[in-house]
Design a protein around this motif. Sequence first.
Motif, PDB file in Angstrom:
ATOM      1  N   GLN A 106       0.825  -1.198   0.000  1.00 33.83           N
ATOM      2  CA  GLN A 106       0.000   0.000   0.000  1.00 33.83           C
ATOM      3  C   GLN A 106       0.867   1.258   0.000  1.00 33.83           C
ATOM      4  O   GLN A 106       1.934   1.289   0.634  1.00 33.83           O
ATOM      5  CB  GLN A 106      -0.907   0.015   1.227  1.00 33.83           C
ATOM      6  CG  GLN A 106      -2.066  -0.960   1.156  1.00 33.83           C
ATOM      7  CD  GLN A 106      -3.150  -0.521   0.183  1.00 33.83           C
ATOM      8  OE1 GLN A 106      -3.251   0.649  -0.161  1.00 33.83           O
ATOM      9  NE2 GLN A 106      -3.964  -1.469  -0.259  1.00 33.83           N
ATOM     10  N   PRO A 107       0.452   2.327  -0.715  1.00 27.86           N
ATOM     11  CA  PRO A 107       1.241   3.564  -0.745  1.00 27.86           C
ATOM     12  C   PRO A 107       1.584   4.113   0.635  1.00 27.86           C
ATOM     13  O   PRO A 107       2.709   4.571   0.862  1.00 27.86           O
ATOM     14  CB  PRO A 107       0.340   4.533  -1.518  1.00 27.86           C
ATOM     15  CG  PRO A 107      -0.464   3.648  -2.417  1.00 27.86           C
ATOM     16  CD  PRO A 107      -0.721   2.398  -1.630  1.00 27.86           C
ATOM     17  N   ALA A 108       0.638   4.067   1.567  1.00 27.56           N
ATOM     18  CA  ALA A 108       0.912   4.597   2.906  1.00 27.56           C
ATOM     19  C   ALA A 108       2.011   3.797   3.598  1.00 27.56           C
ATOM     20  O   ALA A 108       2.887   4.365   4.266  1.00 27.56           O
ATOM     21  CB  ALA A 108      -0.364   4.575   3.749  1.00 27.56           C
ATOM     22  N   ALA A 134       5.374   4.672   1.919  1.00 30.15           N
ATOM     23  CA  ALA A 134       5.836   6.001   2.333  1.00 30.15           C
ATOM     24  C   ALA A 134       6.505   5.941   3.697  1.00 30.15           C
ATOM     25  O   ALA A 134       7.584   6.504   3.908  1.00 30.15           O
ATOM     26  CB  ALA A 134       4.658   6.975   2.349  1.00 30.15           C
ATOM     27  N   ASP A 176       4.846  11.478   4.697  1.00 29.78           N
ATOM     28  CA  ASP A 176       3.542  10.820   4.704  1.00 29.78           C
ATOM     29  C   ASP A 176       3.227  10.360   3.289  1.00 29.78           C
ATOM     30  O   ASP A 176       4.044  10.526   2.368  1.00 29.78           O
ATOM     31  CB  ASP A 176       2.439  11.752   5.238  1.00 29.78           C
ATOM     32  CG  ASP A 176       2.413  13.097   4.534  1.00 29.78           C
ATOM     33  OD1 ASP A 176       2.779  13.158   3.329  1.00 29.78           O
ATOM     34  OD2 ASP A 176       2.027  14.098   5.164  1.00 29.78           O
ATOM     35  N   GLN A 177       2.039   9.812   3.091  1.00 25.45           N
ATOM     36  CA  GLN A 177       1.658   9.289   1.790  1.00 25.45           C
ATOM     37  C   GLN A 177       1.574  10.401   0.738  1.00 25.45           C
ATOM     38  O   GLN A 177       1.934  10.196  -0.422  1.00 25.45           O
ATOM     39  CB  GLN A 177       0.312   8.573   1.903  1.00 25.45           C
ATOM     40  CG  GLN A 177      -0.137   7.879   0.620  1.00 25.45           C
ATOM     41  CD  GLN A 177      -1.436   7.129   0.807  1.00 25.45           C
ATOM     42  OE1 GLN A 177      -1.848   6.873   1.934  1.00 25.45           O
ATOM     43  NE2 GLN A 177      -2.086   6.762  -0.282  1.00 25.45           N
TER      44      GLN A 177
END
Length: 284
Positions: A238-240, A243, A250-251
């Motif tokens: 997941q991008p979050a 990151a 943060d994302q």
Amino acid sequence: MTSHNWIDLTQDADTGIETLRAHFEGHAYDPHWHDSYLVGVTEQGVQQFNCRRARHQSTPGKVFLLEPGDIHDGEAPTADGFTYRMLYLDPQWLQRELGAVFDHAPDNSQLSFAATLASDARLAQATSLAFETLHRGELKIVRQTALDGLLERLTSHLHWRTRDGQDPRLPRVAQKAREYLHANAQYDIGLDQLAAVTGVDRFRLTRAFKAAYGMAPHAYLVQLRLATARRLLARGEQPATVAMQLGFADQSHLGRWFMRAYGLTPALYRKRCSNLPDRQTRGL
């Protein structure tokens, strides 16, 4: 990215090769690099980019060839923009597939392109055919045949060169800084910290690094994180999570840099490469 710009990206499950077709008008993307070999063909317009301290203009039918780590940008110098198709070839896959052609690689060497831009109609045709079969998900035997045709044409543009890590032309200061960045990419590294590792002041460090790699240490660190982010996103992370793992604030911070470098969001890149649904869309 304006409404006139578009990107169509997929990834082949068997080889991991990404296929991208895109159109840009005006500014396309900021200077960045990939850890893949890039083989692409300009379909329409003038594709202008800076690479290896030279400005190139690729017009329809020309093939552009970039190695892992080649810093490049992209823009359209004419009003109608440019359209291109690209293959991202994994270095290990490429070397393995070409093993029968090149036998054994010389010690401490890697495959290299002889030129950044090629006027080779047969290579352009082979690149386009490989792109079409992979992008459309043709039968495996069709895809493999097209890739073999591409590799056959590509061999005349490839040679072995010494790996950068042992290249005596690069200052030792820049090498040490680069090695440290690769080993600590997820941390919030400061210039003072990097200077202490290399034994010089910040100003000498920055000059040496830019001379060796074409960008300042902070810009290189961002590109290193982005290249890693691509791999993690393609695997379905997941991008979050990516990151946080790579040290972005943060994302949204990851999203801004990713968009500037590649012209699409981390979530869209993940979706196109992994075919997994998004659990969250905030801050992309």
